[in-house]
Design a protein around this motif. Structure first.
Motif, short mmCIF file in Angstrom:
data_model
loop_
_atom_site.label_atom_id
_atom_site.label_comp_id
_atom_site.label_asym_id
_atom_site.label_seq_id
_atom_site.Cartn_x
_atom_site.Cartn_y
_atom_site.Cartn_z
N GLN A 19 0.81 -1.23 0.00
CA GLN A 19 0.00 0.00 0.00
C GLN A 19 0.84 1.27 0.00
OE1 GLN A 19 -2.76 -0.60 3.26
NE2 GLN A 19 -3.97 -2.07 2.06
N PHE A 21 -0.32 5.00 -1.20
CA PHE A 21 -1.52 5.67 -1.70
C PHE A 21 -1.16 6.95 -2.44
CE2 PHE A 21 -2.88 3.31 2.13
CZ PHE A 21 -3.72 2.41 1.49
N GLY A 49 -7.76 0.95 -2.98
CA GLY A 49 -7.13 1.60 -1.83
C GLY A 49 -8.08 2.55 -1.13
N ALA A 52 -8.20 7.01 -4.45
CA ALA A 52 -7.51 8.12 -5.14
C ALA A 52 -7.84 8.15 -6.64
CB ALA A 52 -6.00 8.00 -4.95
N ILE A 69 -8.30 -6.38 -1.68
CA ILE A 69 -8.05 -7.48 -0.75
C ILE A 69 -8.19 -7.06 0.71
CG2 ILE A 69 -5.54 -7.19 -0.43
CD1 ILE A 69 -5.31 -10.24 -1.05
N ASP A 70 -8.04 -5.76 0.98
CA ASP A 70 -7.98 -5.28 2.37
C ASP A 70 -9.39 -4.88 2.85
OD1 ASP A 70 -7.69 -3.77 4.71
OD2 ASP A 70 -5.72 -3.02 4.12
N ASP A 93 -8.47 -11.53 -3.91
CA ASP A 93 -7.13 -11.45 -4.46
C ASP A 93 -7.20 -11.31 -5.98
OD1 ASP A 93 -4.52 -11.84 -5.22
OD2 ASP A 93 -4.23 -13.65 -4.02
N ALA A 94 -6.67 -10.22 -6.50
CA ALA A 94 -6.70 -9.99 -7.96
C ALA A 94 -5.98 -11.10 -8.72
CB ALA A 94 -6.08 -8.63 -8.28
N LEU A 115 -0.71 -0.66 -9.00
CA LEU A 115 -0.60 -2.04 -8.52
C LEU A 115 0.31 -2.16 -7.31
CD1 LEU A 115 -0.37 -4.14 -11.82
CD2 LEU A 115 -2.38 -3.51 -10.50
N1 SAM Z 1 -5.33 2.78 -5.93
C1 SAM Z 1 -4.88 3.28 -4.64
C2 SAM Z 1 -4.04 4.52 -4.86
O1 SAM Z 1 -3.57 4.73 -5.99
O2 SAM Z 1 -3.83 5.27 -3.91
C3 SAM Z 1 -4.10 2.23 -3.86
C4 SAM Z 1 -2.87 1.67 -4.52
S1 SAM Z 1 -1.87 0.65 -3.48
C5 SAM Z 1 -0.30 0.77 -4.31
C6 SAM Z 1 -2.31 -1.02 -3.92
C7 SAM Z 1 -3.72 -1.45 -3.54
O3 SAM Z 1 -3.89 -2.82 -3.94
C8 SAM Z 1 -4.04 -1.41 -2.07
O4 SAM Z 1 -5.32 -0.90 -1.88
C9 SAM Z 1 -3.97 -2.87 -1.62
O5 SAM Z 1 -4.74 -3.17 -0.47
C10 SAM Z 1 -4.48 -3.58 -2.86
N2 SAM Z 1 -4.02 -4.96 -3.00
C11 SAM Z 1 -2.85 -5.50 -2.57
N3 SAM Z 1 -2.76 -6.78 -2.91
C12 SAM Z 1 -3.91 -7.07 -3.59
C13 SAM Z 1 -4.41 -8.26 -4.21
N4 SAM Z 1 -3.71 -9.37 -4.21
N5 SAM Z 1 -5.62 -8.19 -4.80
C14 SAM Z 1 -6.35 -7.04 -4.80
N6 SAM Z 1 -5.92 -5.89 -4.24
C15 SAM Z 1 -4.71 -5.91 -3.65
#
Ligand code: SAM
Length: 270
Positions: A19, A21, A49, A52, A69-70, A93-94, A115
Protein backbone atom coordinates in the motif's frame (compact mmCIF):
# COMPACT_ATOMS: atom_id res chain seq x y z
CA UNK A 1 -12.25 -6.35 15.27
CA UNK A 2 -11.96 -3.48 12.81
CA UNK A 3 -12.58 0.08 13.88
CA UNK A 4 -15.63 1.02 11.84
CA UNK A 5 -15.21 4.71 12.50
CA UNK A 6 -11.99 4.78 10.62
CA UNK A 7 -11.46 7.43 7.99
CA UNK A 8 -8.79 7.23 5.29
CA UNK A 9 -6.28 9.40 7.08
CA UNK A 10 -6.39 6.95 9.99
CA UNK A 11 -5.76 3.91 7.85
CA UNK A 12 -2.25 2.60 8.46
CA UNK A 13 -0.72 1.63 5.10
CA UNK A 14 -0.04 -2.10 5.09
CA UNK A 15 3.28 -3.13 3.66
CA UNK A 16 2.19 -6.71 3.01
CA UNK A 17 -0.50 -5.40 0.65
CA UNK A 18 1.94 -3.07 -1.11
CA UNK A 19 0.00 0.00 0.00
CA UNK A 20 1.39 3.30 -1.27
CA UNK A 21 -1.52 5.67 -1.70
CA UNK A 22 -1.52 8.37 -4.36
CA UNK A 23 -2.17 11.79 -2.88
CA UNK A 24 -0.81 14.27 -5.46
CA UNK A 25 -3.92 15.72 -7.13
CA UNK A 26 -2.02 16.93 -10.22
CA UNK A 27 -0.57 13.49 -10.83
CA UNK A 28 -3.94 11.85 -10.19
CA UNK A 29 -5.54 14.19 -12.76
CA UNK A 30 -2.75 13.40 -15.25
CA UNK A 31 -3.30 9.66 -14.80
CA UNK A 32 -7.06 10.02 -15.26
CA UNK A 33 -6.47 12.05 -18.44
CA UNK A 34 -4.21 9.29 -19.76
CA UNK A 35 -6.87 6.67 -19.01
CA UNK A 36 -9.50 8.93 -20.60
CA UNK A 37 -12.57 7.19 -19.12
CA UNK A 38 -15.90 7.45 -20.91
CA UNK A 39 -19.44 6.84 -19.66
CA UNK A 40 -20.31 3.59 -21.39
CA UNK A 41 -17.02 1.89 -20.59
CA UNK A 42 -16.58 -1.18 -18.45
CA UNK A 43 -13.61 -0.25 -16.26
CA UNK A 44 -12.19 -2.52 -13.56
CA UNK A 45 -9.75 -1.14 -11.00
CA UNK A 46 -7.29 -3.39 -9.20
CA UNK A 47 -6.58 -2.19 -5.65
CA UNK A 48 -8.75 0.93 -5.21
CA UNK A 49 -7.13 1.60 -1.83
CA UNK A 50 -8.55 4.83 -0.44
CA UNK A 51 -10.18 5.78 -3.73
CA UNK A 52 -7.51 8.12 -5.14
CA UNK A 53 -8.21 6.92 -8.69
CA UNK A 54 -11.60 5.29 -8.04
CA UNK A 55 -13.43 8.48 -7.10
CA UNK A 56 -12.43 10.54 -10.14
CA UNK A 57 -13.15 7.49 -12.31
CA UNK A 58 -16.54 7.03 -10.66
CA UNK A 59 -17.39 10.67 -11.21
CA UNK A 60 -16.81 10.17 -14.94
CA UNK A 61 -18.32 6.73 -15.28
CA UNK A 62 -21.14 6.54 -12.75
CA UNK A 63 -20.22 2.93 -12.07
CA UNK A 64 -16.92 1.16 -11.44
CA UNK A 65 -15.93 -2.39 -10.49
CA UNK A 66 -12.94 -2.77 -8.21
CA UNK A 67 -11.03 -5.68 -6.69
CA UNK A 68 -9.60 -5.07 -3.23
CA UNK A 69 -8.05 -7.48 -0.75
CA UNK A 70 -7.98 -5.28 2.37
CA UNK A 71 -11.29 -5.45 4.27
CA UNK A 72 -10.62 -2.29 6.24
CA UNK A 73 -10.23 -0.34 3.01
CA UNK A 74 -13.37 -1.92 1.60
CA UNK A 75 -15.27 -0.66 4.62
CA UNK A 76 -13.96 2.89 4.08
CA UNK A 77 -14.70 2.73 0.34
CA UNK A 78 -18.24 1.53 0.96
CA UNK A 79 -18.85 4.47 3.27
CA UNK A 80 -17.37 7.14 1.03
CA UNK A 81 -17.97 6.05 -2.55
CA UNK A 82 -21.77 6.63 -2.86
CA UNK A 83 -21.23 10.39 -3.16
CA UNK A 84 -19.26 9.81 -6.38
CA UNK A 85 -21.18 6.95 -8.01
CA UNK A 86 -21.82 3.24 -7.75
CA UNK A 87 -18.69 1.34 -6.72
CA UNK A 88 -18.97 -2.45 -6.83
CA UNK A 89 -16.16 -3.92 -4.78
CA UNK A 90 -15.11 -7.53 -5.30
CA UNK A 91 -13.36 -8.55 -2.12
CA UNK A 92 -10.41 -10.83 -2.77
CA UNK A 93 -7.13 -11.45 -4.46
CA UNK A 94 -6.70 -9.99 -7.96
CA UNK A 95 -4.27 -12.82 -8.71
CA UNK A 96 -7.16 -15.28 -8.48
CA UNK A 97 -9.87 -13.08 -9.93
CA UNK A 98 -11.83 -14.42 -12.89
CA UNK A 99 -12.21 -11.33 -15.10
CA UNK A 100 -14.75 -13.22 -17.23
CA UNK A 101 -17.25 -12.50 -14.44
CA UNK A 102 -17.23 -8.88 -15.53
CA UNK A 103 -16.45 -8.85 -19.24
CA UNK A 104 -16.82 -10.76 -22.48
CA UNK A 105 -15.62 -10.37 -26.06
CA UNK A 106 -18.78 -8.31 -26.73
CA UNK A 107 -18.36 -6.23 -23.59
CA UNK A 108 -14.63 -5.78 -23.20
CA UNK A 109 -13.21 -4.25 -20.05
CA UNK A 110 -10.50 -1.70 -19.44
CA UNK A 111 -8.28 -2.56 -16.46
CA UNK A 112 -6.53 0.09 -14.39
CA UNK A 113 -4.55 0.15 -11.18
CA UNK A 114 -1.79 1.50 -9.07
CA UNK A 115 -0.60 -2.04 -8.52
CA UNK A 116 0.87 -3.41 -5.31
CA UNK A 117 4.55 -3.55 -6.30
CA UNK A 118 5.25 -6.89 -4.67
CA UNK A 119 2.84 -8.73 -6.98
CA UNK A 120 2.60 -6.46 -10.03
CA UNK A 121 4.29 -8.86 -12.47
CA UNK A 122 2.21 -11.92 -11.41
CA UNK A 123 -0.97 -9.80 -11.75
CA UNK A 124 0.01 -8.81 -15.29
CA UNK A 125 0.78 -12.43 -16.21
CA UNK A 126 -2.61 -13.43 -14.76
CA UNK A 127 -4.26 -10.78 -16.97
CA UNK A 128 -2.56 -12.22 -20.07
CA UNK A 129 -5.02 -15.12 -19.67
CA UNK A 130 -7.91 -12.71 -20.32
CA UNK A 131 -6.65 -10.65 -23.25
CA UNK A 132 -9.58 -11.57 -25.48
CA UNK A 133 -11.93 -9.67 -23.15
CA UNK A 134 -9.64 -6.71 -22.41
CA UNK A 135 -9.64 -3.45 -24.38
CA UNK A 136 -6.60 -1.94 -22.68
CA UNK A 137 -4.77 -1.69 -19.34
CA UNK A 138 -3.17 1.23 -17.50
CA UNK A 139 -0.89 0.46 -14.59
CA UNK A 140 1.38 2.31 -12.24
CA UNK A 141 4.45 0.20 -11.73
CA UNK A 142 8.05 0.56 -10.70
CA UNK A 143 9.82 2.45 -13.47
CA UNK A 144 12.35 -0.35 -13.70
CA UNK A 145 9.57 -2.88 -14.44
CA UNK A 146 8.06 -0.64 -17.14
CA UNK A 147 11.51 -0.26 -18.71
CA UNK A 148 11.86 -4.06 -18.83
CA UNK A 149 8.37 -4.37 -20.35
CA UNK A 150 9.16 -1.99 -23.18
CA UNK A 151 12.84 -2.96 -23.70
CA UNK A 152 14.08 -3.62 -27.23
CA UNK A 153 16.13 -6.64 -28.38
CA UNK A 154 19.83 -6.19 -27.70
CA UNK A 155 19.28 -4.28 -24.49
CA UNK A 156 20.52 -5.70 -21.17
CA UNK A 157 17.05 -5.51 -19.69
CA UNK A 158 15.28 -7.20 -22.62
CA UNK A 159 14.03 -10.48 -21.20
CA UNK A 160 11.05 -12.70 -20.40
CA UNK A 161 8.81 -9.80 -19.38
CA UNK A 162 9.60 -7.83 -22.56
CA UNK A 163 9.01 -10.77 -24.90
CA UNK A 164 5.88 -12.12 -23.21
CA UNK A 165 4.21 -8.72 -23.04
CA UNK A 166 5.25 -7.43 -26.45
CA UNK A 167 4.09 -10.67 -28.05
CA UNK A 168 0.53 -10.02 -26.92
CA UNK A 169 0.34 -6.27 -26.30
CA UNK A 170 1.52 -2.93 -27.52
CA UNK A 171 3.46 -1.46 -24.61
CA UNK A 172 3.53 2.29 -24.11
CA UNK A 173 5.67 3.83 -21.35
CA UNK A 174 3.62 7.01 -20.71
CA UNK A 175 5.29 9.05 -17.95
CA UNK A 176 7.13 8.87 -14.64
CA UNK A 177 5.56 9.47 -11.26
CA UNK A 178 7.82 10.65 -8.43
CA UNK A 179 7.88 8.83 -5.10
CA UNK A 180 6.58 12.00 -3.42
CA UNK A 181 3.20 11.52 -5.14
CA UNK A 182 2.53 8.56 -2.80
CA UNK A 183 1.94 8.16 0.88
CA UNK A 184 4.03 6.52 2.20
CA UNK A 185 6.56 7.27 -0.57
CA UNK A 186 8.02 4.11 -2.11
CA UNK A 187 11.79 3.79 -2.46
CA UNK A 188 11.63 3.94 -6.25
CA UNK A 189 10.26 6.05 -9.09
CA UNK A 190 7.09 4.76 -10.74
CA UNK A 191 5.81 4.96 -14.31
CA UNK A 192 2.41 4.75 -15.92
CA UNK A 193 2.26 2.13 -18.64
CA UNK A 194 -0.46 1.47 -21.21
CA UNK A 195 -0.86 -2.08 -22.51
CA UNK A 196 -3.12 -2.62 -25.51
CA UNK A 197 -3.77 -6.24 -26.58
CA UNK A 198 -2.73 -6.61 -30.22
CA UNK A 199 -5.66 -6.74 -32.60
CA UNK A 200 -3.44 -8.52 -35.10
CA UNK A 201 -0.74 -10.89 -33.79
CA UNK A 202 2.89 -10.14 -34.73
CA UNK A 203 3.02 -13.63 -36.27
CA UNK A 204 0.89 -16.77 -35.97
CA UNK A 205 1.73 -18.51 -32.73
CA UNK A 206 0.93 -22.24 -32.90
CA UNK A 207 1.33 -23.12 -29.24
CA UNK A 208 1.23 -20.37 -26.60
CA UNK A 209 2.25 -22.74 -23.76
CA UNK A 210 5.30 -23.87 -25.69
CA UNK A 211 6.15 -20.22 -26.44
CA UNK A 212 5.95 -19.31 -22.76
CA UNK A 213 8.13 -22.28 -21.75
CA UNK A 214 10.66 -21.40 -24.47
CA UNK A 215 10.94 -17.78 -23.36
CA UNK A 216 11.24 -18.86 -19.73
CA UNK A 217 13.93 -21.39 -20.42
CA UNK A 218 16.18 -19.31 -22.66
CA UNK A 219 16.14 -16.29 -20.34
CA UNK A 220 16.89 -18.45 -17.31
CA UNK A 221 20.26 -18.93 -19.00
CA UNK A 222 20.51 -15.69 -20.92
CA UNK A 223 24.28 -15.89 -21.39
CA UNK A 224 24.11 -19.26 -23.15
CA UNK A 225 23.59 -19.74 -26.86
CA UNK A 226 20.27 -21.03 -28.18
CA UNK A 227 22.02 -24.18 -29.41
CA UNK A 228 23.12 -25.01 -25.86
CA UNK A 229 19.98 -24.13 -23.98
CA UNK A 230 17.68 -25.86 -26.43
CA UNK A 231 19.80 -28.89 -27.35
CA UNK A 232 17.24 -31.39 -26.02
CA UNK A 233 14.41 -29.90 -28.06
CA UNK A 234 15.73 -28.64 -31.38
CA UNK A 235 18.99 -29.05 -33.29
CA UNK A 236 21.23 -26.46 -34.94
CA UNK A 237 19.90 -27.09 -38.46
CA UNK A 238 16.31 -26.73 -37.34
CA UNK A 239 17.09 -23.45 -35.55
CA UNK A 240 18.91 -22.10 -38.59
CA UNK A 241 16.14 -23.25 -40.93
CA UNK A 242 13.96 -20.44 -39.54
CA UNK A 243 16.69 -17.88 -40.15
CA UNK A 244 18.03 -17.68 -36.60
CA UNK A 245 21.68 -18.25 -35.73
CA UNK A 246 22.04 -21.20 -33.33
CA UNK A 247 24.93 -19.40 -31.66
CA UNK A 248 22.80 -16.33 -30.91
CA UNK A 249 22.00 -15.36 -27.33
CA UNK A 250 18.33 -14.95 -26.46
CA UNK A 251 18.46 -11.20 -25.91
CA UNK A 252 19.27 -10.65 -29.59
CA UNK A 253 16.04 -12.24 -30.88
CA UNK A 254 13.03 -10.14 -31.83
CA UNK A 255 9.62 -11.16 -30.51
CA UNK A 256 8.64 -12.42 -33.99
CA UNK A 257 11.77 -14.58 -34.07
CA UNK A 258 10.78 -16.09 -30.73
CA UNK A 259 7.39 -16.94 -32.22
CA UNK A 260 9.02 -18.57 -35.25
CA UNK A 261 11.46 -20.50 -33.07
CA UNK A 262 8.63 -21.70 -30.84
CA UNK A 263 6.64 -22.86 -33.89
CA UNK A 264 9.70 -24.80 -35.12
CA UNK A 265 10.17 -26.78 -31.88
CA UNK A 266 8.25 -30.05 -32.14
CA UNK A 267 9.28 -31.55 -28.79
CA UNK A 268 7.51 -30.21 -25.70
CA UNK A 269 9.84 -28.00 -23.67
CA UNK A 270 9.74 -29.09 -20.05
N1 SAM B 1 -5.33 2.78 -5.93
C1 SAM B 1 -4.88 3.28 -4.64
C2 SAM B 1 -4.04 4.52 -4.86
O1 SAM B 1 -3.57 4.73 -5.99
O2 SAM B 1 -3.83 5.27 -3.91
C3 SAM B 1 -4.10 2.23 -3.86
C4 SAM B 1 -2.87 1.67 -4.52
S1 SAM B 1 -1.87 0.65 -3.48
C5 SAM B 1 -0.30 0.77 -4.31
C6 SAM B 1 -2.31 -1.02 -3.92
C7 SAM B 1 -3.72 -1.45 -3.54
O3 SAM B 1 -3.89 -2.82 -3.94
C8 SAM B 1 -4.04 -1.41 -2.07
O4 SAM B 1 -5.32 -0.90 -1.88
C9 SAM B 1 -3.97 -2.87 -1.62
O5 SAM B 1 -4.74 -3.17 -0.47
C10 SAM B 1 -4.48 -3.58 -2.86
N2 SAM B 1 -4.02 -4.96 -3.00
C11 SAM B 1 -2.85 -5.50 -2.57
N3 SAM B 1 -2.76 -6.78 -2.91
C12 SAM B 1 -3.91 -7.07 -3.59
C13 SAM B 1 -4.41 -8.26 -4.21
N4 SAM B 1 -3.71 -9.37 -4.21
N5 SAM B 1 -5.62 -8.19 -4.80
C14 SAM B 1 -6.35 -7.04 -4.80
N6 SAM B 1 -5.92 -5.89 -4.24
C15 SAM B 1 -4.71 -5.91 -3.65
Amino acid sequence: MSDYNKNPSEHQARKRFGQNFLHDQNIIAKIIRAINPDKQQNIIEIGPGQGALSYPLLSELGHLDAIEIDRDLIHILNQQSPQYGELTIHEGDALKFDFKQLASSDNKCRVVGNLPYNISTPIIFHLLEFLDIIEDMHFMLQKEVVQRMSAEPGSKIYGRLSVMLQCYCEVDDLFDIPATAFNPPPKVISSLVRLVPRKKPLATLNNPQQFSRLVNRVFQQRRKTLRNTLKNFINTEQIEAVGISASARPETLSVSQFIELSNAIQTDIV
